[in-house]
Design a protein around this motif. Structure first.
Motif, short mmCIF file in Angstrom:
data_model
loop_
_atom_site.label_atom_id
_atom_site.label_comp_id
_atom_site.label_asym_id
_atom_site.label_seq_id
_atom_site.Cartn_x
_atom_site.Cartn_y
_atom_site.Cartn_z
N LYS A 202 40.82 0.31 9.94
CA LYS A 202 39.42 0.70 10.37
C LYS A 202 39.34 1.18 11.95
O LYS A 202 38.62 1.89 12.16
N ASP A 264 34.43 -6.18 9.56
CA ASP A 264 33.28 -6.26 8.57
C ASP A 264 33.68 -5.67 7.12
O ASP A 264 34.14 -4.55 7.16
N TYR A 265 33.55 -6.22 6.10
CA TYR A 265 33.84 -5.80 5.08
C TYR A 265 32.80 -5.27 4.28
O TYR A 265 32.11 -5.90 3.35
N ASN A 266 32.49 -3.96 4.57
CA ASN A 266 31.36 -3.21 4.27
C ASN A 266 31.61 -1.90 3.48
O ASN A 266 33.21 -1.63 3.21
N ASP A 267 30.76 -1.25 2.91
CA ASP A 267 30.81 -0.10 2.33
C ASP A 267 31.65 0.90 2.83
O ASP A 267 32.54 1.84 2.42
N GLU A 268 31.39 1.21 4.24
CA GLU A 268 32.15 2.08 4.98
C GLU A 268 33.77 1.57 5.29
O GLU A 268 34.50 2.73 4.89
N VAL A 270 35.41 0.01 2.95
CA VAL A 270 35.72 0.24 1.46
C VAL A 270 36.18 1.67 1.40
O VAL A 270 37.11 2.05 0.59
N ASP A 271 35.33 2.51 1.56
CA ASP A 271 35.47 3.77 1.34
C ASP A 271 36.51 4.61 2.13
O ASP A 271 37.23 5.66 1.53
#
Length: 489
Positions: A202, A264-268, A270-271
């Motif tokens: 990240k 933060d486990y968010n779409d960003e 994950v992508d």
């Protein structure tokens, strides 16, 4: 001895258990309501079959039978072991246990594959909670030997004892986790490196590929054979672990880690991770990656077996059991005719650029046949450990036909001479019923491993060898026996 097992849940782990069990001669019944459950199971079983053909030179036991059950009740009928590998939801697992207990034998061992739910929580509501344990494996279950055995507050000591003995018997390394705790031991370690890895990706410090390279080219190789503490003991030099702790202990107070926090486990995120992963290995299918993984795990375990260390030690012990008391001894050989001493499929890495078995592997097949015959007359691992063995002093191979990867081959052996220190064997290598691939003659001399000189075998070995030699002397002399190189067939 467990003759039948039930698998409840045929996903990645359940299918892996299915493969491990049938490869050890245990019949299984699998229940999974998914429409594609059978197809997924068969794909894993095919990979396992390919892997076991390469994992060990020992004769593989006759495979257990596979049945797709239509209900939990049907699957668990007559099962001595019930493997629960359903999704990681406590309510789902408890519901499954209620179904299991309606029809399961009260003596059957119930083993959950859960990655982190405590067995005491799983036992709540069970009629017979004393036979439930956690048996947490690692993917691929059919190749990785370790399995964490965890009992709950109501688990009987006898259930733990049975589990430890059983899993060792199928080539695994059972480790008893003494106190139950969420995620047990292994997944807590994996969680730590996973959390730190997420931060490193990240924050843009590294990529999924570079991070994996650091692990697989660095400390992953050390961990594969020595784990954490033995690795760091060496890092302490001659003074060992105490010096290591004195030198590196203070760094535990440095702000090197973010283990107490998670990104933060968010779409960003994950992508970012999924995109890097696709770039790293998206050119392989999952099945291709599984086969690459299996081949590498086999090679590592075989390498460790040479030094009788780590996972290689487990493989060596498993292989010894197969050799000395496995499938080869279940049927008594008929010594009135040439005896079958070797059978296997040709592994892909035994072949040349034409996909045919190379010359060296013909010798491998005949060497394995000789080893098998030696065990038949009592020259097994215990005998060799006692200081005696036969050494091959002369070999003559005739190459007659080709055989391709994954095709089955078998060897027949006839004793030409067996008296005193000498043993003269003639082998045939076949594909199918009557397609002769090669013949070989082996002349062996019995040797003392202490003095490294020729000596008489033990009387029990002489007796068995001479008895077989007398029977084989009544057979026709093999075509080609005693021929020199260059003579026509």
């Amino acid at each position: 001895m467990i003759a039948k097992a039930a698998i409840i849940g045929g996903g990645v782990i359940g299918a892996g258990w299915a493969a491990r069990l049938i490869e050890n001669g245990i019949d299984i019944a699998v229940y999974d309501p998914a429409l594609d459950a059978k197809d997924k199971l068969e794909a894993v079983l095919a990979n396992a079959d390919r892997a076991y053909a390469k994992l060990t030179m020992a004769a593989r036991p006759k495979k257990g039978k596979v049945t797709m059950a239509k209900s939990v009740a049907t699957a668990v009928k007559d099962a001595g072991l019930i493997v629960e590998s359903v999704p990681e939801r406590l309510d789902v697992k408890r519901k499954v246990y209620a179904e299991i207990e309606k029809k399961a034998d009260e003596k059957a061992l119930i083993a959950s594959s859960t990655s982190g739910i405590m067995p005491s929580d799983l036992q709540a509501g069970m009629k017979h909670p004393g036979r439930l344990i956690v048996a947490h494996p690692f993917n691929p279950v059919y190749l990785l030997p370790v399995v964490e055995i965890v009992g709950g507050r109501k688990t009987k000591t006898s259930a733990i004892t049975r589990a430890m003995k059983f899993y060792a018997s199928i080539g695994m390394k059972p480790v008893h986790v003494k106190k139950e705790i969420e995620a047990f031991v292994a997944d807590r370690l994996l969680e730590a490196i996973w959390r730190e890895s997420l931060w490193l990706i990240k924050d843009g410090i590294t990529t999924t590929k570079d991070l994996d390279d650091i692990v697989r080219f660095g400390f992953g190789l050390r961990y594969a054979q020595m784990g954490v503490f033995e690795t760091y003991r060496l890092a302490g030099g001659e003074a060992g672990m105490r010096h290591f702790l004195a030198q590196f202990g203070p760094c535990l107070t440095w702000p090197w880690t973010k283990l107490m926090d998670v990104p933060d486990y968010n779409d960003e995120l994950v992508d970012l991770i999924a995109g890097q992963s696709d770039e790293q290995s998206g050119h392989y299918s999952i099945r291709e990656l599984e086969r690459i993984r299996d081949d590498n795990l086999i090679a590592i375990q075989q390498a460790l077996k040479i030094n009788h260390w780590g996972a290689g030690e487990v493989l060596a012990d498993y292989e010894k059991r197969l050799f000395d008391s496995g499938a080869a001894k279940k049927e008594k050989p008929d010594f009135s005719k040439p005896v079958r001493t070797m059978e296997r499929r040709v592994p892909p890495d035994w072949t040349d650029y034409n996909n045919h078995m190379n010359e060296a592997r013909y010798l491998q097949c005949f060497a394995d046949a000789t080893d098998a015959f030696m065990r038949m007359i009592g020259v097994d691992a215990d005998y060799i450990a006692g200081g005696g063995s036969y050494f091959t002093v002369e070999t003559h191979i005739r190459h007659i036909d080709e055989v391709a990867a994954n095709e089955p081959v078998y060897a027949l052996t006839q004793v030409i001479q067996g008296e005193g220190k000498r043993m003269h064997l003639f082998h045939w290598l076949y594909h199918g019923k009557d397609r002769l691939l090669a013949t070989a003659e082996h002349m062996l001399i019995h040797v003392s491993l202490k003095t490294r000189s020729a000596c008489e075998p033990e009387p029990s070995v002489i007796k068995k060898l001479e008895k077989i030699a007398a029977l084989h002397a009544q057979l026709p002399a093999p075509e080609g026996v005693g021929r020199a190189v260059g003579q026509k067939r």
